[in-house]
Structure formats: structure tokens, C-alpha cells
Design a protein around this motif. Structure first.
Motif: not given
Length: 470
Positions: A195-197, A207-208, A229-236, A252-253
Motif C-alpha cells: 500500500k502506497v500513499t 494517490e493511494t 504483472w501488477e494489479g493495483v486499486w488506485r484512489e485519486l 475517484g477509484h
């Protein structure tokens, strides 16, 4: 013959009758049989009969066989020393031993040959759990990093790492598992959950990211490759109330699932202060075909050439470029675009403050290029030469670049024409400080040129810290 005992190749005598002699040996003349055997070992071929590893606990013996097998191929005493030194370095590289010592002695026993040798590696394993605390320099930001490692989990150089990082613009924590292939350490697999903020004041954006990734690294000839391969849920979100409408629109997401490949060829003699060699790094990223709502193809590359001149001065040339092509008729996301400008790229401009912007917020671009020509020289009069002074260089530079969005229906010629318009460039001089072999600091006096409306400049002294510089 006495025992040769050393931590590295350097202290070992390379020739002569002193090999393996101790003060006690000097008290009494050696027996004729020992002297004859020593003479044979020093001047004729030898055979390595046994290679032993002492001090193993949880480490599996089959892992070490790959790293030390070359010692059996040695043909003379000097060759044994060299191969044993290389094997020692390979054992330390595994990250499972705190210390490795080498002993070379004549073979004994019923099967001992007149020219036989035994090589013993005395190892000290790392503790099952280790902690670390350090500071890390990123691109114009610093971080405090706390880590907890479980090295050699299953006895074959596996490593589980938990890391927490708190920085000026970014906070992150993650769990990673590292697994090398036995006998081929450069071929390895890494699994990550993180998890990166982050805060991006030049865009009034925060961005999270919450993601998982799997990465396979392997060499091919002179090049090294990485498949990921990378799967990431981004919250801006907006960093300030004054954020522009264009940034609010991006809030948004979103979910990104991407495959990427990186190839690099690096012949430089140093990553921070190279005096010779070249670097080529090419990266491709494809998002959308494995799921998610982000869909694009992204290509970027980095090229650097270094040549040593007179008086220990070095001429360095570098070129970066990249392009992002949205797929499926979608717009590109502000988090996926390229950014340019600042003390680590086109100096003399504010951090990432070149290119498209809205109400003072920089939105990034879908295509860019940047070039740099640098002359590095030692400090005047060479103060601290051979010691502290070698950490510094004087620096003269000329940078140029451009970042923009392209109309992909116009064709390559129109794209090149747009990238050639409104070129920003700068020149200047300063001082560069090397921080170990991973980062550097720059203090430069910059003169920005080709400034366009909306660009933020830094006319005068500019400070930069990072690991990747144009």
C-alpha cells in the motif's frame, strides 16, 4: 604444508615460498617431505580433491553445490585461490551468510594425492530474523525506512521482507517474498503486496495504491530482463481545495491490471559516477488485457553514454523518451502519464512543471523526450584526493526536452513536429556529491531557456537528490 586461511583473495600470497608459512614454521626448518610437497604445489599442477562447507545450520547443502563447484576445476595453486575467492563472493551474494572464510590445505588420508588439496569454507549464517533502520533518497525526496527480514526461510536463499517507509511525499508499507533459482541467482521471482500513499503537489493530487505484483528477473546474454504483472486499486483525490477542475475530474477509484517487460544492458563501471560504458534500458507496459478499467500501451527508454577524457574528466550524454497510447477509445489517466522538469531531468525548471497544465496544476503528457550533455571534472586543485574529495565532482551541463499530448490520428511526421516545438532547455554548472553507490546530490546554478507560458522555472541555484538523473 601449512594452511592458507583468508577472508578474500587480496591477503593471500600469490607466489613464492611464503604460502602458508606461520611464525612457528620459521622457527624450525621444514621437513624435506613437506618442502618437496610445497615445491610441487607451487610450481606444478594440483588437484582439488575435497571441498567442504562447515558451519551450516538451516541452509541446504544442494544450494551451495552450484556456487562452489568451480573450485574443482582449478589446475594450480593460484587458480585454486582465485576460484575460491569467486566462490566466496557467490556465497556472500546469496544473503544467507554473515561471514565466509576460506581454508586451503594439502590433502591427507589414504586417498591423498601428492598434489592434492582440500578447500574448506567456514560459514556463519545470518540470524533467522533481522531488523533494519535507514534513510533512503528518492527523486528529490527523503524517506525513513524500517524493515524486518526473515532471510533463508526454507534453506535455499528465500527471503521474506516487511518494510515501512515514511517520507516527505510518500508513505508506504509492503510485504515481499524473494526466491532465487538455485545455481542461478540472477534468475529469481519476487512476489509483492503493498500500500502506497503519495502526494504530488505539482498536480494538487494525492494517490493511494493498494496492489499485488509478481516479477520474474532473468539474464539473456549481456542483457537483463524483467517480466512483471501488477494489479493495483488506485484512489485519486485532491491535495488542496484550490485543485483545478481537470484534477477533480480525475479523482475517484480505478483498477489497473498491467503486464510489463524491462530490458537493460549496462556496461558502466559505476551507476553514480561512471567514467566509461553505456546503459540502455527499454520498458513496455500493456494495461487492460488482463482486466481493470485502465487500458493503454506505454513505451519508454533510457540511453546513456560515458567517455573518459583528460585529467580524469568525463563526458556523458543521455537521452530519454517515451509514449503512451490509450486503447479502446479511453482517455489516459493522470497517474499513468509522463512528467518532465526539475533537478533530476531538465534542470532549471520546477519539479515536473513542463507541459500541459490547468490552473497551475500540471497534468503530465502522453509523449516526451529529454536529452543531456554533461562534463564532470574533479574538484579544482584536487582537495582530499584519494579520500573524501573523490566523492565530489564539478558539473557542467546542457539539458533540453519537451512533453506534450499527441493526436494519434495525424501520423508520425506530425508527432515529431509537435515534439520539436516549444523545446525547453537550460545550461549551468554545479557540484555533485556521491552517496554510496545508489544515490547522489546536486547543487547547480541553472539558467533556463525556451520557457513557455505556464512553465515554472528555477532561475539560479537548484538542489537535487535522487537515484536517476538525466
Amino acid at each position: 604444508m601449512g594452511t592458507v586461511h583468508a577472508k578474500s583473495l587480496d591477503p593471500l600470497p600469490m607466489h613464492g615460498r611464503d604460502v602458508g608459512l606461520t611464525p612457528d614454521d620459521l622457527m624450525e626448518p621444514p621437513e624435506p617431505e613437506q618442502e618437496a610437497k610445497q615445491e610441487i604445489l607451487e610450481n606444478k599442477d594440483v588437484v582439488v580433491q575435497h571441498v567442504n562447507v562447515q558451519g551450516l545450520g538451516r541452509t541446504k547443502e544442494d544450494l551451495l553445490g552450484y556456487e562452489i563447484s568451480d573450485v574443482f576445476q582449478a589446475k594450480n595453486l593460484i587458480d585454486v585461490m582465485k576460484r575460491a575467492h569467486v566462490a566466496r563472493q557467490k556465497l556472500l551474494r546469496l544473503g544467507v551468510f554473515k561471514d565466509v572464510e576460506v581454508l586451503i590445505d594439502t590433502s591427507e588420508g589414504a586417498d591423498a594425492l601428492p598434489n592434492g588439496l582440500d578447500v574448506t569454507f567456514e560459514v556463519t549464517e545470518i540470524k533467522r530474523i533481522t531488523g533494519s533502520y535507514n534513510t533512503m533518497v528518492g527523486n528529490n525526496e527523503g524517506s525513513m525506512v524500517l524493515g524486518l527480514k526473515l532471510p533463508n526461510m526454507f534453506g535455499r536463499a528465500e527471503k521474506l521482507t516487511f518494510q515501512f517507509s515514511y517520507g516527505t511525499k510518500e508513505t508506504s508499507y509492503g510485504l515481499s517474498f524473494f526466491k532465487p533459482q538455485p545455481g542461478f541467482f540472477e534468475r529469481n521471482l519476487t512476489l509483492n503486496a503493498y500500500k502506497v500513499t503519495g502526494q504530488f503537489p505539482w498536480s494538487s493530487l494525492k494517490e493511494t495504491d493498494r496492489g499485488i505484483a509478481a516479477e520474474l528477473n532473468f539474464p539473456v546474454g549481456w542483457s537483463s530482463h524483467s517480466l512483471k504483472w501488477e494489479g493495483v486499486w488506485r484512489e485519486l483525490g485532491c491535495l488542496a481545495r484550490s485543485a483545478s477542475f481537470a484534477v477533480r475530474e480525475e479523482s475517484g477509484h480505478s483498477l489497473k491490471s498491467a503486464l510489463s517487460h524491462t530490458m537493460s544492458i549496462d556496461s558502466r563501471n559505476s551507476a553514480i559516477f561512471p567514467s566509461r560504458g553505456a546503459l540502455l534500458r527499454v520498458n513496455q507496459e500493456l494495461a487492460g488485457y488482463t482486466g481493470g478499467d485502465a487500458s493503454f500501451l506505454k513505451e519508454d527508454f533510457e540511453l546513456q553514454l560515458n567517455r573518459q577524457l583528460f585529467w580524469d574528466s568525463v563526458l556523458s550524454a543521455s537521452f530519454w523518451g517515451g509514449m503512451l497510447y490509450p486503447l479502446g477509445g479511453q482517455r489516459s489517466c493522470i497517474a499513468d502519464r509522463f512528467y518532465l522538469g526539475g533537478p533530476t531531468s531538465v534542470r532549471g525548471f520546477g519539479m515536473y512543471s513542463i507541459g500541459p497544465q490547468s490552473e497551475g496544476d500540471y497534468l503530465g503528457g502522453e509523449a516526451y523526450w529529454a536529452a543531456g550533455l554533461h562534463l564532470y571534472t574533479p574538484l579544482p586543485f584536487r582537495p582530499g584526493r584519494g579520500g573524501f574529495g573523490d566523492l565530489f565532482r564539478t558539473h557542467f551541463f546542457l539539458n533540453a526536452g519537451n512533453l506534450c499530448n499527441l493526436n494519434y490520428g495525424e501520423g508520425p511526421r506530425a508527432h515529431l513536429q509537435k515534439l520539436a516545438e516549444c523545446i525547453r532547455w537550460s545550461y549551468g554548472a554545479g557540484i555533485v556529491l556521491r552517496l554510496g553507490n545508489i544515490a547522489r546530490l546536486e547543487l547547480n546554478y541553472c539558467v533556463p531557456m525556451g520557457v513557455q507560458s505556464g512553465d515554472r522555472i528555477c532561475d539560479g541555484v537548484q538542489f537535487g537528490a535522487g537515484i536517476r538523473f538525466l
